[in-house]
Motif scaffolding. Structure first.
Motif, PDB file in Angstrom:
ATOM      1  N   VAL A 427       0.820  -1.221   0.000  1.00 43.97           N
ATOM      2  CA  VAL A 427       0.000   0.000   0.000  1.00 43.97           C
ATOM      3  C   VAL A 427       0.851   1.267   0.000  1.00 43.97           C
ATOM      4  CG1 VAL A 427      -1.688   1.344   1.342  1.00 43.97           C
ATOM      5  CG2 VAL A 427      -2.031  -1.110   0.985  1.00 43.97           C
ATOM      6  N   ALA A 428       1.937   1.247   0.763  1.00 44.85           N
ATOM      7  CA  ALA A 428       2.769   2.457   0.863  1.00 44.85           C
ATOM      8  C   ALA A 428       3.488   2.776  -0.446  1.00 44.85           C
ATOM      9  CB  ALA A 428       3.777   2.319   1.998  1.00 44.85           C
ATOM     10  N   ARG A 429       3.527   1.809  -1.362  1.00 42.26           N
ATOM     11  CA  ARG A 429       4.098   2.131  -2.675  1.00 42.26           C
ATOM     12  C   ARG A 429       3.116   2.949  -3.504  1.00 42.26           C
ATOM     13  NH1 ARG A 429       6.933  -3.103  -5.292  1.00 42.26           N
ATOM     14  NH2 ARG A 429       7.717  -4.061  -3.391  1.00 42.26           N
ATOM     15  N   GLU A 430       1.833   2.734  -3.244  1.00 41.91           N
ATOM     16  CA  GLU A 430       0.828   3.423  -4.054  1.00 41.91           C
ATOM     17  C   GLU A 430       0.426   4.771  -3.454  1.00 41.91           C
ATOM     18  OE1 GLU A 430      -2.499   1.073  -5.370  1.00 41.91           O
ATOM     19  OE2 GLU A 430      -3.800   2.826  -5.468  1.00 41.91           O
ATOM     20  N   LEU A 431       0.193   4.804  -2.153  1.00 41.42           N
ATOM     21  CA  LEU A 431      -0.279   6.036  -1.527  1.00 41.42           C
ATOM     22  C   LEU A 431       0.913   6.834  -1.011  1.00 41.42           C
ATOM     23  CD1 LEU A 431      -3.293   4.668   0.559  1.00 41.42           C
ATOM     24  CD2 LEU A 431      -3.292   5.562  -1.771  1.00 41.42           C
ATOM     25  N   ASP A 432       0.867   8.155  -1.173  1.00 43.10           N
ATOM     26  CA  ASP A 432       1.975   8.950  -0.653  1.00 43.10           C
ATOM     27  C   ASP A 432       1.907   8.990   0.875  1.00 43.10           C
ATOM     28  OD1 ASP A 432       0.489  11.393   0.235  1.00 43.10           O
ATOM     29  OD2 ASP A 432       0.013  11.503  -1.896  1.00 43.10           O
ATOM     30  N   ALA A 433       3.032   9.358   1.491  1.00 46.95           N
ATOM     31  CA  ALA A 433       3.156   9.265   2.948  1.00 46.95           C
ATOM     32  C   ALA A 433       2.119  10.125   3.659  1.00 46.95           C
ATOM     33  CB  ALA A 433       4.563   9.678   3.372  1.00 46.95           C
ATOM     34  N   GLU A 434       1.839  11.287   3.123  1.00 50.61           N
ATOM     35  CA  GLU A 434       0.908  12.189   3.805  1.00 50.61           C
ATOM     36  C   GLU A 434      -0.529  11.635   3.766  1.00 50.61           C
ATOM     37  OE1 GLU A 434       1.554  16.256   2.920  1.00 50.61           O
ATOM     38  OE2 GLU A 434       0.403  16.830   4.690  1.00 50.61           O
ATOM     39  N   THR A 435      -0.917  11.101   2.612  1.00 54.26           N
ATOM     40  CA  THR A 435      -2.256  10.513   2.515  1.00 54.26           C
ATOM     41  C   THR A 435      -2.374   9.300   3.443  1.00 54.26           C
ATOM     42  OG1 THR A 435      -2.511  11.281   0.241  1.00 54.26           O
ATOM     43  CG2 THR A 435      -3.898   9.443   0.920  1.00 54.26           C
ATOM     44  N   LEU A 436      -1.318   8.524   3.485  1.00 55.10           N
ATOM     45  CA  LEU A 436      -1.324   7.338   4.337  1.00 55.10           C
ATOM     46  C   LEU A 436      -1.417   7.724   5.819  1.00 55.10           C
ATOM     47  CD1 LEU A 436      -1.226   4.322   3.950  1.00 55.10           C
ATOM     48  CD2 LEU A 436       1.263   4.433   3.971  1.00 55.10           C
ATOM     49  N   ALA A 437      -0.687   8.750   6.195  1.00 53.68           N
ATOM     50  CA  ALA A 437      -0.748   9.223   7.584  1.00 53.68           C
ATOM     51  C   ALA A 437      -2.166   9.690   7.913  1.00 53.68           C
ATOM     52  CB  ALA A 437       0.252  10.362   7.790  1.00 53.68           C
ATOM     53  N   LEU A 438      -2.768  10.363   6.958  1.00 58.88           N
ATOM     54  CA  LEU A 438      -4.140  10.847   7.144  1.00 58.88           C
ATOM     55  C   LEU A 438      -5.094   9.670   7.326  1.00 58.88           C
ATOM     56  CD1 LEU A 438      -5.424  13.909   6.359  1.00 58.88           C
ATOM     57  CD2 LEU A 438      -6.456  12.492   4.609  1.00 58.88           C
ATOM     58  N   LYS A 457      -6.148  -3.747   5.828  1.00 62.93           N
ATOM     59  CA  LYS A 457      -6.298  -2.520   5.018  1.00 62.93           C
ATOM     60  C   LYS A 457      -5.057  -1.621   5.022  1.00 62.93           C
ATOM     61  CE  LYS A 457      -9.128   0.168   2.493  1.00 62.93           C
ATOM     62  NZ  LYS A 457      -9.637  -0.311   1.198  1.00 62.93           N
ATOM     63  N   LEU A 458      -4.650  -1.106   6.185  1.00 62.63           N
ATOM     64  CA  LEU A 458      -3.521  -0.187   6.235  1.00 62.63           C
ATOM     65  C   LEU A 458      -2.251  -0.932   6.615  1.00 62.63           C
ATOM     66  CD1 LEU A 458      -5.248   2.711   8.170  1.00 62.63           C
ATOM     67  CD2 LEU A 458      -4.678   2.655   5.740  1.00 62.63           C
ATOM     68  N   PRO A 459      -1.132  -0.561   6.038  1.00 66.24           N
ATOM     69  CA  PRO A 459       0.131  -1.191   6.446  1.00 66.24           C
ATOM     70  C   PRO A 459       0.505  -0.749   7.855  1.00 66.24           C
ATOM     71  CG  PRO A 459       0.545   0.636   4.929  1.00 66.24           C
ATOM     72  CD  PRO A 459      -0.949   0.483   5.015  1.00 66.24           C
ATOM     73  N   ASP A 460       1.301  -1.558   8.533  1.00 68.25           N
ATOM     74  CA  ASP A 460       1.845  -1.116   9.814  1.00 68.25           C
ATOM     75  C   ASP A 460       2.754   0.072   9.569  1.00 68.25           C
ATOM     76  OD1 ASP A 460       0.593  -3.084  11.349  1.00 68.25           O
ATOM     77  OD2 ASP A 460       2.157  -4.547  10.898  1.00 68.25           O
ATOM     78  N   PRO A 461       2.798   1.006  10.528  1.00 71.59           N
ATOM     79  CA  PRO A 461       3.728   2.130  10.346  1.00 71.59           C
ATOM     80  C   PRO A 461       5.150   1.593  10.238  1.00 71.59           C
ATOM     81  CG  PRO A 461       2.238   2.514  12.208  1.00 71.59           C
ATOM     82  CD  PRO A 461       2.052   1.083  11.786  1.00 71.59           C
ATOM     83  N   SER A 462       5.907   2.156   9.316  1.00 70.18           N
ATOM     84  CA  SER A 462       7.277   1.658   9.117  1.00 70.18           C
ATOM     85  C   SER A 462       8.188   2.212  10.203  1.00 70.18           C
ATOM     86  CB  SER A 462       7.773   2.042   7.741  1.00 70.18           C
ATOM     87  OG  SER A 462       7.643   3.433   7.561  1.00 70.18           O
TER      88      SER A 462
END
Lengths: 462, 462
Positions: A427-438, A457-462
């Motif tokens: 998922v983190a390859r597709e969504l940018d970091a800011e959107t993912l954080a949101l 659904k969401l990846p674990d925080p790296s």
């Protein structure tokens, strides 16, 4: 770990006969369509919205993970139990609460089988448009969780496009009732469409108001053969660039065709057939010939071998049974499928299948591709033997390269299966970091203690 | 109050020529289509996403209210400046960033005029389906904020149904990029459809990817006369209960007909006409006669006086010009319209118009009703003289009773105009307390300092 106190409270809430802790039941609810399996602590079978509210509030107080489940027919581990979790099965919330043909809507509990909704609609000349391949056994709640779709999505859209309103419970037990019984609505914030596709990580859906459409009078099908995958996909692009929208535009590569020969789907295929399209149009009976002519005109081009039409309803039913069996039938090729559900803009589909061919050659793997080509949505299956370490390593690298290819074509990880536990790492390859954080923040807002379907659904925080 | 420091920062961010503080500009941006007017502190004209991000972050640091604005053509005060606010006009973010006919999508900035998007789509045989009456001058950003719709919504849905992805900025300056370039998507949480219809209170939309559809080959129209409002609305119910979906199904009561006689729309109406339907079908040219026949069959019933067909394209254009002028033309009846945009399940529409007749009689007020009957969406206009205190008091009571009636019929406050500042006082009657609390919490999550369009959409806490 579930305590005696919690267990007692659950039994009071649901009745003792709806709280299962025995090994057989736990084993039955440990799996879904992935090869994985994790035993839950208990399995709960609520029958009402109020009971679900009670379960969530109790679980939130005791920090117990809840894993919502429909039929367990998902492909991405969305219903796989988390460690120490309680499975909340919606199978007993299986009543259609209201059917209103005049306002073209149905109000349903989440445990109703999807095809049953369509069948009830059909009794009044209507249809529920989303038609996942698992429609005969999957539950509408799972469809809502994943934003499920199927062949008809190319013309009618996915589950999200057919939701008028929802009733749900957030992770901290807040009750939500949103949406309307009208086809237009501009009053409240639209939480319904946010909850659809959130995979049970934001709220548990306990009731849905679904929009119905007039059922088409008739359907006509074409079986179309091509000498290559790319030729077939180029034809898909041509169809989607002209005005007649098909109600299905399905692609099968040669391995997919081979996998379902027993259904007669490949009987009499011209020599050299390497790919097949199923093209369907619906509408008024007297209008179908014109639609079919337009689709045939768009299909004409390099690599086209044959267009077969004139199928009877029985033929069409057989074609669809074959198509829908594919998800399981491919397992003949190798015991394990690494199953992707990628989606690219339809204009890039031919590039995608070309790249998949190259990947299969590079990594020496059988790859079976089929799917909803009109939406650019392909099910790409890497067929492997899990005990062959070398093959598994090649499959991992190939899988990785496939995802890069899809994202490079402006596509996305999932068209209809969702992310679940199995695709989180991409998922983190597709969504940018800011959107993912949101999105992580949003998850915390709906579910502060993280009890709803954790690890999905969401990846674990790296 | 805007400080010299903030002003300097804004000028550095946007360029001095895009920050207006003069009285004439402030007066121009003080109003919308409501009769109200509040002077903003300044008017800003950003041209890029990055500039909007900069404005929001600055405003958030200094707790300055921001009021986003498209054309200022809204009916509910959505773009009315709050005290001490900065208007963020999107008029200069008016570029179409990408037009991709093969993938049937358009990427646009928020300041593009809605009809221009449809016109560009039409150049490639496509259409952008939502068609608000103000389409010739409203901006797509305003459409997204309000989930705008128009006549075609009965067949094609509202703005929300045509959004593939968005770029936006939350109230605390977080950047959002969500959605996809594909027609199916099940990867991220769907924030796009939550932001659509949130009236600029959650985030400012800076870019939208919109779905296009094949343009229909031809259109045919009917002008249908009835001897009463309720007879016309009963016919609407019959049309929506049969399979042929019209692409417009518009209702006008006798006062609405009177208001636009100058357009020739009422020429040759049969005696006793008290209500009119405009019914339109679109599709393949050779298929229209069959669709029209089905619609005519459904129209037949008590109170039908005449069905007129065979309109030329020029006739149809004239009908629509008349219909779209209604929103302004009714002001001939009295200087002020108290303008409702209620929506009820279509099966209850005849009851609604019956109740409106009774209300008009009880409160001795001219009420003009017209609108998108196929969606159950009626624009109900209480025509008043603002300096007649007795009439205004009656209008207030009548308005209140109308809302009660609509909610009693299972309807909602707004079908397409939104809530803005003008309908907030009714929201708590429709939404239950828990859902409303959740929406307030959600607002705080997106916009912790409440700087985005304050005083809109949600009622003040009681």
């Amino acid at each position: 770990m579930i305590t005696g106190e919690v267990l007692q409270a659950l039994r009071e809430l649901l009745g003792a006969e709806r709280v299962f802790r025995d090994d057989a039941t736990r084993a039955l609810y440990a799996t879904d369509e992935t090869p994985k399996s994790y035993l839950p602590e208990a399995v709960l079978f609520p029958t009402t919205h109020e009971q679900v509210v009670g379960i969530v509030r109790l679980a939130n107080r005791h920090l117990l993970p809840l894993v919502p489940r429909g039929a367990g027919s998902g492909n991405v581990g969305g219903a796989l139990p988390a460690p120490g979790s309680l499975v909340v099965s919606f199978e007993c919330m299986n009543r259609i609460l209201e059917f209103d043909p005049a306002d073209r809507l149905i109000v349903t509990q989440p445990g109703v089988v999807t095809d049953d909704i369509d069948a009830l609609a059909a009794s009044a000349g209507l249809m529920y448009a989303p038609d996942p391949g698992s429609g005969g056994y999957c539950r509408i709640g799972g469809n809502l969780a994943m934003n499920a779709a199927g062949p008809r999505a190319v013309k009618y859209g996915a589950t999200r496009d057919h939701v008028l309103g929802l009733r749900a419970v957030t992770g901290d037990g807040r009750e939500i009732r949103v949406g309307a019984r009208t086809t237009k609505y501009a009053t409240a914030y639209d939480l319904s469409r946010l909850l659809v596709g959130s995979e049970g990580t934001l709220a548990l859906i306990t009731e849905a108001t679904l929009r119905l459409l007039p059922a088409p009078e008739a359907v006509a099908s074409l079986r179309v053969c091509f000498d290559s995958d790319t030729a077939a996909c180029a034809a898909v692009g041509r169809i989607m660039a002209q005005p007649v929208l098909p109600c299905a535009l399905e692609f099968m590569d040669r391995r997919a065709i081979d996998a379902i020969r027993e259904y007669g789907v490949a009987d009499g295929l011209p020599a050299g057939t390497r790919a097949l399209l199923m093209v369907e149009a619906d509408g008024a009976a007297d209008q179908l010939p014109r639609q079919i002519a337009a689709l045939e005109a768009a299909l004409a081009g390099a690599g086209l071998l044959e267009i077969r039409s004139g199928f009877t309803p029985a033929d069409i039913a057989r074609l669809w049974t074959a198509r829908k069996s594919l998800s399981h039938a491919v397992k003949k090729i190798a015991p394990l499928k690494i199953n992707e559900d990628v989606v690219v803009p339809v204009s890039r589909l031919a590039e995608l299948v070309g790249a998949i061919d190259a990947l299969a050659a590079t990594w020496r793997l059988p790859i079976v591709s089929f799917g909803h080509a009109g939406n650019g949505n392909l099910h790409v299956n890497l067929m492997v033997h899990p005990d062959d370490a070398d093959e598994m390593a090649r499959a991992g690298a190939c899988h990785d390269a496939l995802i890069e290819t899809v994202l490079g074509l402006g596509g996305s990880l999932s068209g209809e299966h969702g992310i679940g536990s199995e695709k989180r790492r991409y998922v983190a390859r597709e969504l940018d970091a800011e959107t993912l954080a949101l999105m992580r923040d949003l998850k915390r807002w709906f579910d502060p203690n993280g009890i709803l379907n954790p690890g999905k659904k969401l990846p674990d925080p790296s």
